[in-house]
Write a protein that holds these residues in place. Structure first.
Motif, PDB file in Angstrom:
ATOM      1  N   ASN A   9      27.873 -40.963  31.424  1.00 25.57           N
ATOM      2  CA  ASN A   9      29.232 -41.025  31.932  1.00 25.57           C
ATOM      3  C   ASN A   9      29.630 -39.629  32.404  1.00 25.57           C
ATOM      4  O   ASN A   9      29.703 -38.695  31.609  1.00 25.57           O
ATOM      5  CB  ASN A   9      30.182 -41.523  30.839  1.00 25.57           C
ATOM      6  N   LYS A  10      29.866 -39.498  33.709  1.00 23.19           N
ATOM      7  CA  LYS A  10      30.302 -38.214  34.262  1.00 23.19           C
ATOM      8  C   LYS A  10      31.797 -38.066  34.009  1.00 23.19           C
ATOM      9  O   LYS A  10      32.575 -38.954  34.338  1.00 23.19           O
ATOM     10  CB  LYS A  10      30.009 -38.154  35.757  1.00 23.19           C
ATOM     11  N   GLN A  11      32.176 -36.940  33.419  1.00 22.86           N
ATOM     12  CA  GLN A  11      33.570 -36.676  33.139  1.00 22.86           C
ATOM     13  C   GLN A  11      34.008 -35.431  33.902  1.00 22.86           C
ATOM     14  O   GLN A  11      33.214 -34.814  34.601  1.00 22.86           O
ATOM     15  CB  GLN A  11      33.757 -36.488  31.635  1.00 22.86           C
ATOM     16  N   TYR A  15      29.025 -34.256  30.963  1.00 18.31           N
ATOM     17  CA  TYR A  15      28.392 -35.561  30.849  1.00 18.31           C
ATOM     18  C   TYR A  15      28.421 -36.030  29.402  1.00 18.31           C
ATOM     19  O   TYR A  15      28.215 -35.245  28.483  1.00 18.31           O
ATOM     20  CB  TYR A  15      26.914 -35.482  31.253  1.00 18.31           C
ATOM     21  N   THR A  16      28.624 -37.330  29.217  1.00 19.23           N
ATOM     22  CA  THR A  16      28.458 -37.939  27.913  1.00 19.23           C
ATOM     23  C   THR A  16      27.279 -38.893  28.009  1.00 19.23           C
ATOM     24  O   THR A  16      27.236 -39.765  28.879  1.00 19.23           O
ATOM     25  CB  THR A  16      29.712 -38.711  27.474  1.00 19.23           C
ATOM     26  N   SER A  18      25.113 -41.741  25.943  1.00 18.14           N
ATOM     27  CA  SER A  18      25.313 -42.636  24.810  1.00 18.14           C
ATOM     28  C   SER A  18      24.345 -43.815  24.864  1.00 18.14           C
ATOM     29  O   SER A  18      23.780 -44.121  25.919  1.00 18.14           O
ATOM     30  CB  SER A  18      26.754 -43.148  24.780  1.00 18.14           C
ATOM     31  N   ASN A  39      26.871 -40.655  20.603  1.00 16.82           N
ATOM     32  CA  ASN A  39      26.870 -40.040  21.924  1.00 16.82           C
ATOM     33  C   ASN A  39      26.666 -38.535  21.786  1.00 16.82           C
ATOM     34  O   ASN A  39      26.828 -37.975  20.708  1.00 16.82           O
ATOM     35  CB  ASN A  39      28.152 -40.356  22.702  1.00 16.82           C
ATOM     36  N   ILE A  40      26.322 -37.930  22.915  1.00 17.97           N
ATOM     37  CA  ILE A  40      26.159 -36.481  23.008  1.00 17.97           C
ATOM     38  C   ILE A  40      26.888 -36.028  24.266  1.00 17.97           C
ATOM     39  O   ILE A  40      26.676 -36.591  25.341  1.00 17.97           O
ATOM     40  CB  ILE A  40      24.678 -36.074  23.074  1.00 17.97           C
ATOM     41  N   PHE A  41      27.740 -35.015  24.125  1.00 18.63           N
ATOM     42  CA  PHE A  41      28.455 -34.455  25.264  1.00 18.63           C
ATOM     43  C   PHE A  41      27.835 -33.118  25.634  1.00 18.63           C
ATOM     44  O   PHE A  41      27.534 -32.298  24.770  1.00 18.63           O
ATOM     45  CB  PHE A  41      29.940 -34.236  24.942  1.00 18.63           C
TER      46      PHE A  41
END
Length: 99
Positions: A9-11, A15-16, A18, A39-41
């Motif tokens: 997931n691009k924030q 990135y996250t 999961s 998850n890992i950010f």
């Protein structure tokens, strides 16, 4: 199993990465001592700096996310790790893990 899919997931600030709860359960059933993460950010600048010195971040993300200590054990169960964009469904990166 053919592939494990990791959602990316691009924030705004990074990135996250999961995995689905079903994948966490599957990993725990295969490897009772595993400690999969939800998850890992990773911030954009951290990813850029890391890849400058160590190469693709993805090859370090999936072992940490799946929580499997012995890579050879994972290789016996999984053929490929796919990093999938949650917005588009496209595979951003794939990594063959089978021996």
């Amino acid at each position: 199993m053919e592939a494990i899919k990791i959602s990316v997931n691009k924030q705004m600030d990074g990135y996250t990465f999961s995995i689905a709860p079903s994948i966490r359960q599957l990993i725990k059933s295969w490897f009772p001592n595993a400690h999969p993460a939800n998850n890992i950010f990773v911030a954009y600048d951290t990813k850029s700096n890391f890849e400058l010195y160590y190469g693709k971040l993805e090859r370090f993300i999936y072992p940490a996310l799946l929580g499997v200590e012995n890579q050879n054990d994972l290789n016996k169960k999984v053929d490929e790790i796919q990093f999938v964009d949650t917005q588009t469904g496209k595979v951003l990166h794939s990594h063959k893990v089978s021996a």
